[in-house]
Design a protein around this motif. Structure first.
Motif, PDB file in Angstrom:
ATOM      1  N   ASP A  81       0.821  -1.205   0.000  1.00 36.17           N
ATOM      2  CA  ASP A  81       0.000   0.000   0.000  1.00 36.17           C
ATOM      3  C   ASP A  81       0.860   1.263   0.000  1.00 36.17           C
ATOM      4  O   ASP A  81       0.486   2.280  -0.592  1.00 36.17           O
ATOM      5  N   THR A  84       1.781   1.863  -3.481  1.00 33.30           N
ATOM      6  CA  THR A  84       0.629   2.353  -4.246  1.00 33.30           C
ATOM      7  C   THR A  84       0.436   3.851  -4.046  1.00 33.30           C
ATOM      8  O   THR A  84       0.058   4.585  -4.972  1.00 33.30           O
ATOM      9  N   ARG A  85       0.720   4.326  -2.830  1.00 37.92           N
ATOM     10  CA  ARG A  85       0.573   5.758  -2.527  1.00 37.92           C
ATOM     11  C   ARG A  85       1.748   6.589  -3.022  1.00 37.92           C
ATOM     12  O   ARG A  85       1.783   7.807  -2.851  1.00 37.92           O
ATOM     13  N   GLU A  87       4.698   6.199  -1.769  1.00 38.11           N
ATOM     14  CA  GLU A  87       5.553   6.370  -0.581  1.00 38.11           C
ATOM     15  C   GLU A  87       6.233   5.063  -0.228  1.00 38.11           C
ATOM     16  O   GLU A  87       6.432   4.734   0.944  1.00 38.11           O
TER      17      GLU A  87
END
Length: 432
Positions: A81, A84-85, A87
């Protein structure tokens, strides 16, 4: 990859016990050096039998922020995740047992990230058992840190001996060495015994050590004798502790100059005049600071005890000799090979590791994760390891309700009760 060398590098540490959290968090800091790696990495601890308590985590002194407790699948989701961001983590430090490292490597490979993190792993202390298996389970990481020249040579020999690439092995040092050099203090005479959860293992051997420490305190009423403990009853560390010294001492009557103590080992060493142990990594911490150190031979010099690692060190001795006032003199050549008490700057010990990580981060892309243990090389071994960890990020994520946390803590407490109370009773009944 960071856009420039001045951009902060995002680091995450995953650990499975208090000691490995300490190693992982401090390793992340050592890898930072003069680069832009933040001092406080994102911290995660695996939920399991050795999950540390808040007190244990605070006692390590490794980070100001407590790590987040997760399952292996939750950690992989966090990595996915974050990517995905936009970061995504640049570096992952896996402070785990070998089997868990191998499972996480598989999980990371299965994520199929566009740009995967640099993966760093290693050992929390003296490597005296399961050397070959542990190393092969860690193979596939980009960096396998060795805590000394001695370990680096052994690690490379294992990898090369099975035909596996050994370029990931990088010589460094234990990340928690340091502190002020030993200075005797007038009027102070303190002996500290560094206890280990599973060494020695039997009740009789642990009771023997306890009796000898108490006997030494009686023989030397002017000396403070401290038994430094790793955990309180009901807590677990890297290894299971079936016979806590806190319980064994109840049947004895120690003199007032004998005490049980907890706390950060670095702070304990600040007031130590003689460090005694069977094979604790605390010995290396003490030697690095030139604190007089003794490795016990009373129960033999055996692989099961780990004190065979100190053969050639000049530190092997017995309680009888300590009772008479003898203090071992360490062998300088042995110390140099172990990476302690070196004349070179301690921080320089991590230069090669920092350079390796920087070189990997600078690459346009990283190669696929290629562990030694695969379905082809270990078809009768690897599937069981992966199945035990169940790192399925596609499974529904459980809702961490208050009730779930209560049940989890109750189950963990029941497990620890079984280890420390029920199991010893069952074992004794079996010997009748």
């Amino acid at each position: 990859m960071p856009a420039s060398t001045s951009e902060a590098v995002r680091v995450a540490v995953l650990a499975d016990s208090d000691t490995r959290w300490k190693w992982g968090a401090l390793t992340a800091r050592r890898l930072a050096g003069t680069t832009a790696v933040p001092a406080e990495p994102a911290g995660f601890v695996l939920r399991g039998r050795a999950t540390p308590t808040a007190r244990q985590l605070a006692e390590t002194g490794a980070a100001a922020t407590a790590p987040r407790e997760v399952t292996g699948a939750e950690f992989l989701r966090a990595v996915r995740d974050a990517g995905t961001r936009g970061e995504g983590y640049d570096v992952l430090v896996l402070a785990l047992v070998g089997g868990t490292v191998r499972a996480v490597l598989q999980g990371l490979a299965d994520l199929g990230l566009t740009r995967r993190p640099v993966i760093v792993t290693g050992y929390v202390g003296v490597v005296y058992e399961k050397l070959t298996d542990g190393l092969l389970l860690r193979h596939g990481a980009d960096v396998v840190l060795a805590n000394s020249r001695h370990d680096a040579e052994r690690f490379r020999a294992v990898y090369e001996g099975v035909g596996a690439a050994a370029d990931a092995v990088v010589e460094a040092a234990l990340p928690f060495l340091g502190g002020a050099p030993y200075t005797p203090l007038a009027g102070r005479d303190t002996l500290v015994f560094a206890a280990q959860p599973s060494v020695p293992a039997t009740r009789a051997e642990r009771a023997y050590v306890l009796r000898r420490l108490i006997g030494h305190a009686r023989l030397h009423p002017g000396r403070e004798v401290l038994l430094k403990l790793r955990s309180k009853p009901g807590e677990h560390t890297t290894h299971l502790e079936e016979y806590p010294y806190q319980k064994l001492v109840r049947d004895l009557a120690p003199p007032p100059n004998f005490r049980l103590v907890y706390g950060h080992m670095g702070e304990i060493l600040d007031r130590t005049d003689l460090l005694v142990t069977v094979s604790s990594t605390a010995a290396l911490e003490a030697l690095h600071r030139r604190v007089p150190t003794a490795i016990l031979t009373d129960l033999g010099v055996r692989e099961a005890l780990g004190n065979h690692h100190f053969v050639g060190s000049g530190l092997l001795t017995s309680f009888d000799r300590l009772d008479k006032g003898a203090v071992p003199e360490p062998d300088g050549t042995w110390l140099a090979r172990q990476g302690v008490a070196s004349d070179s700057p301690y921080e320089a010990a991590f230069d090669a590791a920092r350079e390796r990580v920087a070189e990997l981060l600078a690459r346009p892309s990283l190669p696929p994760i290629t562990p030694y243990y695969t379905a082809e090389t270990a078809p009768g071994y690897l599937p069981g390891i992966l199945a035990r960890h169940r790192l399925d990020v596609t499974a529904p994520e459980p809702r961490d309700s208050g009730l779930r946390r209560i049940v989890r803590e109750a189950a963990r407490g029941a497990y620890r009760h079984g280890v420390q109370r029920v199991a010893p009773v069952v074992r004794r009944l079996g010997e009748l």
